[in-house]
Design a protein around this motif. Sequence first.
Motif, PDB file in Angstrom:
ATOM      1  N   UNK A 217      -4.381 -12.730  14.208  1.00  0.00           N
ATOM      2  CA  UNK A 217      -3.994 -13.495  13.022  1.00  0.00           C
ATOM      3  C   UNK A 217      -3.543 -12.572  11.893  1.00  0.00           C
ATOM      4  N   UNK A 218      -2.582 -13.066  11.118  1.00  0.00           N
ATOM      5  CA  UNK A 218      -2.142 -12.395   9.898  1.00  0.00           C
ATOM      6  C   UNK A 218      -2.123 -13.448   8.799  1.00  0.00           C
ATOM      7  N   UNK A 219      -2.732 -13.128   7.679  1.00  0.00           N
ATOM      8  CA  UNK A 219      -2.792 -14.037   6.544  1.00  0.00           C
ATOM      9  C   UNK A 219      -1.874 -13.465   5.465  1.00  0.00           C
ATOM     10  N   UNK A 220      -0.928 -14.264   5.022  1.00  0.00           N
ATOM     11  CA  UNK A 220       0.028 -13.838   4.003  1.00  0.00           C
ATOM     12  C   UNK A 220      -0.350 -14.433   2.655  1.00  0.00           C
ATOM     13  N   UNK A 221      -0.584 -13.582   1.674  1.00  0.00           N
ATOM     14  CA  UNK A 221      -0.827 -14.013   0.304  1.00  0.00           C
ATOM     15  C   UNK A 221      -2.290 -14.158  -0.045  1.00  0.00           C
ATOM     16  N   UNK A 222      -2.594 -13.753  -1.283  1.00  0.00           N
ATOM     17  CA  UNK A 222      -3.968 -13.839  -1.792  1.00  0.00           C
ATOM     18  C   UNK A 222      -4.480 -15.272  -1.781  1.00  0.00           C
ATOM     19  N   UNK A 223      -3.631 -16.230  -2.119  1.00  0.00           N
ATOM     20  CA  UNK A 223      -4.069 -17.631  -2.171  1.00  0.00           C
ATOM     21  C   UNK A 223      -4.494 -18.107  -0.781  1.00  0.00           C
TER      22      UNK A 223
END
Length: 131
Positions: free
Chosen positions: A43-49
């Motif tokens: 998994x890759x999570x994009x963005x602080x939010x």
Amino acid sequence: MQAQQNIRLALDRHWLASAVGDQAAEHDIYHDDAVCAYPQSGEVIHGRINLQALRSHHPGRPSGFEVRRITGEGDVWVTEYRIDYAGKSAFTVSIMEFRDGKVARETQYFADPFDAPAWRAQWVEPTPRPA
């Protein structure tokens, strides 16, 4: 030198906030466009939010959290820590890459504890581990 001290203070605040579940303070360390990778799950999570939302929706809160070591220099810092969920420990390594004093990229690795094999007992010193 001052930049490294500022990063170390930011890391200390981040991990303390993580341990107590303060989502806002925990995610203050990240750039808005930060990327976080979990290689073991692909998994890759994009963005602080998105990262904060993902962590805020975790079905359980940590029952234990222990930073074991923080080391780094310049823009790359590594934290080794143990996190407990529902009575199960995971030994974790977080590699954070900073840009302008905030995290631009983080990679986290999670490992379950395991029993040491008997064949190597003569060369090792056993240490206490969490249940």
